[in-house]
Design an enzyme around this catalytic site. Structure first.
Site, PDB file in Angstrom:
ATOM      1  N   ARG A  49       0.818  -1.227   0.000  1.00 12.94           N
ATOM      2  CA  ARG A  49       0.000   0.000   0.000  1.00 12.94           C
ATOM      3  C   ARG A  49       0.842   1.264   0.000  1.00 12.94           C
ATOM      4  NH1 ARG A  49      -3.327  -1.541   5.278  1.00 12.94           N
ATOM      5  NH2 ARG A  49      -1.145  -1.682   5.886  1.00 12.94           N
ATOM      6  N   LYS A 158       4.808 -18.176   7.376  1.00 17.86           N
ATOM      7  CA  LYS A 158       4.226 -18.527   8.663  1.00 17.86           C
ATOM      8  C   LYS A 158       3.760 -17.255   9.373  1.00 17.86           C
ATOM      9  CE  LYS A 158       6.553 -18.986  12.443  1.00 17.86           C
ATOM     10  NZ  LYS A 158       7.367 -18.131  13.337  1.00 17.86           N
ATOM     11  N   GLU A 226      16.791 -18.665  22.452  1.00 16.05           N
ATOM     12  CA  GLU A 226      17.136 -17.368  21.857  1.00 16.05           C
ATOM     13  C   GLU A 226      17.452 -16.384  22.974  1.00 16.05           C
ATOM     14  OE1 GLU A 226      14.862 -16.424  18.011  1.00 16.05           O
ATOM     15  OE2 GLU A 226      13.347 -17.154  19.392  1.00 16.05           O
ATOM     16  N   HIS A 250       8.869 -24.818  13.757  1.00 16.25           N
ATOM     17  CA  HIS A 250      10.295 -25.162  13.728  1.00 16.25           C
ATOM     18  C   HIS A 250      10.608 -26.380  14.613  1.00 16.25           C
ATOM     19  CE1 HIS A 250      10.279 -21.347  11.862  1.00 16.25           C
ATOM     20  NE2 HIS A 250      10.529 -20.591  12.912  1.00 16.25           N
ATOM     21  N   LYS A 348      12.573 -17.321  24.784  1.00 12.24           N
ATOM     22  CA  LYS A 348      13.220 -16.043  24.465  1.00 12.24           C
ATOM     23  C   LYS A 348      13.926 -15.542  25.719  1.00 12.24           C
ATOM     24  CE  LYS A 348      10.953 -14.860  20.442  1.00 12.24           C
ATOM     25  NZ  LYS A 348      11.700 -14.966  19.185  1.00 12.24           N
TER      26      LYS A 348
END
Ligand code: NDP
Ligand code: BG6
Length: 498
Positions: A49, A158, A226, A250, A348
């Site tokens: 856009r 995804k 992570e 994953h 995380k």
């Protein structure tokens, strides 16, 4: 390294003003061109856009390539050639007239570049916009028509749905206009060299497969850790949590590749049939609680830097109960794996980034050793290091030099860096090229994505109904909630120290 060239095509990226296009798709395309893996007639048009001219888009993409491409420094001749293949069209995802304009642009680009009518559509918008794009592309661009043998394929990013029902609906929506063999559902983990190597390691070597089952394997631990937080993706992550963001896709792909049977041939369907069989045989072990441990990161320190807690992140509700850590015990109810737990964990803001698959073998009888020595002997362990220190290591016992019968654990290492000495291509390079070549082996099939949702959806529903594990806060920079240690300790095992 990749070595086949696909037929010419135009790649149409919807959402081309976004982060994925900038950080991953355009740099991957440039790298493919720099490695001479795309035909000279290849062209790309971005649709989004935000208003931009072709020139503005090309300038921005130059920045993307400078920052994120693998092949550096940028070669001006290659860049010029690549830039001429990049186009941009402003449009609204819901407005049919904008797709008519796109159609005319595609025809004009075909004329100018000789791209032969082949189309690769890429959905790189937020998932709610997939629906109108699929419908408008489907009705206006007639993807199943094969004009003069031209092909059309669609890559879907995804998340593919948010539970089993929505994944089924999206599959049905896609199947109204695309055949299954035209649909490429991305899980970028499958594009990683080390993930593809699981297959080669298992099936191109004779010595591991005979011991790859319940007779020899004690348990498997898969970790996707992570150190990063959720960055500016708070509004997405609030609805996803780690179960939808990592585990459904994953993590379950890593489980399937580790546990699958050898396929009869290396073809997309044969490989995916075997993965689907594993996914369908998977159960969350609910013999103790709901078989999960959930956590959420609080403030803490990573690499000596203070970091916020999850509920202080932008776009996150102050009383959010979204999980940023999940551990689960999975069982595979088939002949090979019956009784072998697969412990999986992902989070995380853990101390460091590491993805690995650790296969722990059963102990041999230690009758030959003194009690003192036997107590020091560790089980054999095979670790597939997916990232960042790509490689494989085998842990075994060796005699400590000198008198006496002391034994100590030693490690035999294979490292990609020292063995191959060339940087691996990014996952998106491999996946884009495969989609252009029409090879869907590294993409998930409709029944595969549904089987993985069928496993995690009941877990999510139990949580939504207020059941299941409670959410424990863990300090950022630690290895997750304390209850995760208790969870595995209840089976007499412990998480690997990473
Ligand atoms: P962005 O949020 O950057 O969105 C991409 C583009 O989509 C935007 O530039 C915008 O373009 C358009 N857009 C954004 N929000 C809306 C909206 N509400 N309605 C209509 N259009 C919108 O996403 P990413 O590029 O990060 O990701 C794209 C897809 O890829 C997502 O599905 C994401 O989950 C997936 N993905 C992304 C990864 C990444 O590393 N970024 C990794 C793995 C998957 P405009 O306003 O110009 O139309
Ligand atoms: C994405 C997730 O799919 O994978 C992210 O949405 C995550 O949350 C990322 O950080 C991890 O990918 P990689 O390749 O860095 O391991």
């Amino acid at each position: 390294m990749l070595n086949k060239k696909p037929s010419p095509c135009i790649m149409v990226i919807f959402g081309a003003s976004g982060d994925l296009t900038f950080r991953k798709l355009i740099p991957a395309l440039y790298d493919l061109v720099a490695d001479d893996l795309l035909p000279p007639e290849f062209a790309m048009i971005g649709f989004a856009r935000k208003p931009k001219t072709n020139d503005q888009f090309r300038q921005e993409m130059r920045q993307a390539v400078e920052e994120f491409a693998r092949c550096k420094p940028i070669n001006p001749t290659i860049w010029e050639r690549f830039a001429r293949a990049l186009h941009y069209q402003q449009g609204d995802y819901h407005t049919p007239a904008d797709y008519q304009v796109l159609l005319r642009r595609l025809e004009a680009i075909d004329q100018a570049h000789g791209s032969g009518g082949n189309r690769l559509y890429y959905l790189a918008t937020p998932p709610e916009v997939y629906w109108p794009i699929i419908e408008h592309v489907g009705t206006m661009m007639c993807p199943t028509d094969t004009n003069n043998g031209a092909w059309s394929r669609i890559i879907v990013e995804k998340p593919f749905g948010s539970d089993l029902d929505s994944a089924r609906q999206l599959n049905e929506h896609l199947h109204r206009w695309f055949r299954e063999d035209q649909i490429y559902r991305i899980d970028h983990y499958l594009g990683k060299e080390t993930v593809q190597n699981i297959f080669v390691f298992r099936f191109a070597n004779g010595i591991f497969e005979p011991i790859w089952d319940r007779r020899y394997v004690d348990h498997v631990q898969i970790t996707v850790a992570e150190s990063i937080g959720i960055g500016n993706r708070g509004s997405y992550y609030e609805h996803a949590g780690v179960i939808r963001d990592i585990v459904q896709n994953h993590m379950l792909q890593l489980v399937a590749l580790t546990a699958m049977e050898p396929p009869a041939e290396f073809s997309p369907d044969a490989v995916r049939n075997e993965k689907v069989k594993v996914l369908k045989a998977l159960r969350v072990d609910t013999s103790r609680g709901d078989g999960t441990v959930r956590g959420q990161y609080g403030p803490g320190r990573i690499n000596n830097e203070l970091v916020k807690g999850y509920t202080q992140e932008e776009g996150v509700a102050p009383d959010s109960t979204t999980e940023t850590y999940l551990a689960m015990k999975l069982l595979i109810e088939n002949w090979r794996w019956a009784g072998v737990p697969f412990y999986v964990r992902s989070g995380k803001r853990l101390p460091r980034r590491v993805t690995e698959i650790a296969i722990q073998f059963k102990m041999p009888p230690l009758l030959l050793f003194s009690k003192r020595t036997a107590e020091t002997i560790q089980p054999n362990l095979l670790v597939l290091n997916i990232q960042p220190d790509e490689g494989i290591s085998l842990h075994f016992s060796a005699k400590t030099p000198g008198a006496g019968d002391a034994v100590q654990p030693v490690i035999m290492n294979f490292s990609y860096g020292t063995s191959f000495r060339t940087p691996a291509p990014d996952a998106y390079e491999r996946l884009l090229l495969d989609a252009m070549l029409g090879d869907s082996t590294l993409f998930t099939r409709s029944d595969e994505v549904e089987a993985s949702w069928a496993l995690v959806t009941p877990v999510i529903e139990r949580w939504q109904e207020g059941g299941g594990s409670f959410i424990e806060l863990y300090r950022a920079g630690t290895w997750g909630p304390k209850s995760a240690d208790d969870f595995i300790a209840a089976d007499g095992r412990k998480w690997r120290t990473l």
